[in-house]
Design a protein around this motif. Structure first.
Motif, mmCIF file in Angstrom:
data_model
loop_
_atom_site.group_PDB
_atom_site.id
_atom_site.type_symbol
_atom_site.label_atom_id
_atom_site.label_comp_id
_atom_site.label_asym_id
_atom_site.label_seq_id
_atom_site.Cartn_x
_atom_site.Cartn_y
_atom_site.Cartn_z
ATOM 1 N N ASP A 72 -27.951 68.524 -38.445
ATOM 2 C CA ASP A 72 -27.582 69.882 -37.668
ATOM 3 C C ASP A 72 -26.302 70.166 -39.326
ATOM 4 O O ASP A 72 -26.056 71.372 -39.045
ATOM 5 N N ASP A 128 -28.337 64.056 -37.774
ATOM 6 C CA ASP A 128 -26.676 64.484 -37.369
ATOM 7 C C ASP A 128 -26.545 65.367 -38.901
ATOM 8 O O ASP A 128 -25.818 66.504 -38.865
ATOM 9 N N LYS A 143 -31.991 58.821 -35.744
ATOM 10 C CA LYS A 143 -30.448 60.080 -34.754
ATOM 11 C C LYS A 143 -29.489 60.114 -35.915
ATOM 12 O O LYS A 143 -29.439 61.590 -35.961
#
Lengths: 209, 127
Positions: free
Chosen positions: B47, B44, B40
């Motif tokens: 992104d 992030d 995760k």
């Protein structure tokens, strides 16, 4: 050479103490030991499969294979297949429920067995765990499908499954069995033994050349 | 933008995502029971990096082992990079494998078959 690991060590100690007060059971544990010795069991475990247990089993097997001077290629194959087999057992267990106070019968339903065997030049990873009877048909079909595929077909099947699968909240992607078949290079040897109306015992034998 | 740095553990790889140099490194083993938790923060980071990437971005995958739970997460990571690839940044994958490790070489080919990014397969002595 058996090793009892983690919390189940206590359980084994209890068996030994029980055995010492019961001549019959004492003989039984020796015959269990002899059987494992004769079957070339490198490592065995029975109980609930936790994350810490996986770490320990993997580390023991890595050291053992290193000491046995297995080729790096074989060490990697066995390690890879072992990770998937153990994580299958781990994900099978509902950990929130396993941690709570429950009847002995329900706890037993969440426990599994693992045997790692060296036979001539190949390794065998043998696992057994309970499965709801309602899930037997699907798993049986999936495993038969995997076994019907040849090397290249298995590769395509893996790629298609990888690209279309989603990871569940538990972290499983439904790729474990395909990967085990692919990396081991052998057909999956498996059986479902019906235990009662609710559950069967799923036995899986993976041979790694 | 901050770099993402994580040290390796028994079940997770070393991570060094360097925004300044456009180099993303994964090194070691990725075999956590639940890989989503681990990946995760990596998603992030990618992104936000995708908003202001370097003209060239390279992801260096130097994995000794990874489980099937991680294989899906790796695919999702590559897909993010695939979407980023284009005018703003040209993205390449450097896939390392140890000599004789056919399984790891094949795993690289699996991704190559799915992901439209240039893959460079690099055989090395030891990861």
């Amino acid at each position: 050479m058996n090793e009892f690991i983690g919390s189940d060590y206590l359980f084994e100690v209890q068996i030994v103490i029980f055995a010492l007060t019961n001549p019959m059971a004492l003989t039984n544990i020796y015959s269990l030991y002899r059987t494992m010795e004769e079957e070339n069991v490198l490592l065995s475990f029975k109980g609930i499969v936790t994350s810490d247990l996986l770490t320990t089993v993997l580390s023991i097997m890595e050291n053992k294979m290193h000491t046995m001077q297995e080729s790096p290629k074989k060490q990697k194959k066995v390690f890879n297949v072992l990770v998937e087999c153990l994580q299958n057992l781990y994900h099978h267990v509902d950990h929130d429920l396993a941690a709570s106070n429950e009847s002995r019968e329900l706890l037993e339903r969440r426990s599994a067995i693992i045997l790692i065997v060296k036979e001539n030049e190949h390794f065998l990873i043998r696992t057994g765990n309970y499965i709801d009877n309602g899930k037997v048909r699907d798993l049986n079909e999936r495993l038969n499908k995997i076994n019907s595929l040849e090397k290249d077909e298995l590769k395509n099947y893996y790629q298609t499954s990888l690209n279309s699968s989603t990871v569940s909240s538990k972290g499983t992607a439904g790729l474990g069995m395909i990967d085990i078949a692919r990396k081991s290079g052998n057909k999956l040897d498996f059986e479902f033994l019906k235990v009662n109306e609710e559950a069967s015992f799923f036995c899986l034998n993976v041979k790694i050349d | 933008m901050e770099n993402l740095q994580m040290i390796s553990s028994a079940k997770t790889p070393e991570v060094l995502f360097d925004a300044e140099n456009g180099k993303l490194l994964l090194k070691g083993r990725s075999i956590p029971e639940n890989s989503i938790e681990f990946y995760k923060p990596l998603y992030d980071w990618v992104d936000s990096y995708a908003g202001q990437p370097k003209s060239e971005t390279t992801i260096e995958v130097m994995l000794e082992y990874f489980n099937t739970s991680s294989s899906k997460c790796l695919l999702d990571l590559f897909k993010k990079l695939e979407r980023m690839n284009g005018d703003a940044s040209s993205v390449a994958v450097h896939w390392y494998y140890e000599e004789d490790d056919e399984d790891m070489a094949e795993a690289g080919e699996d991704y190559q078959a799915i992901i439209k990014l240039p893959f460079k397969m690099i055989e090395i002595n030891e990861i």
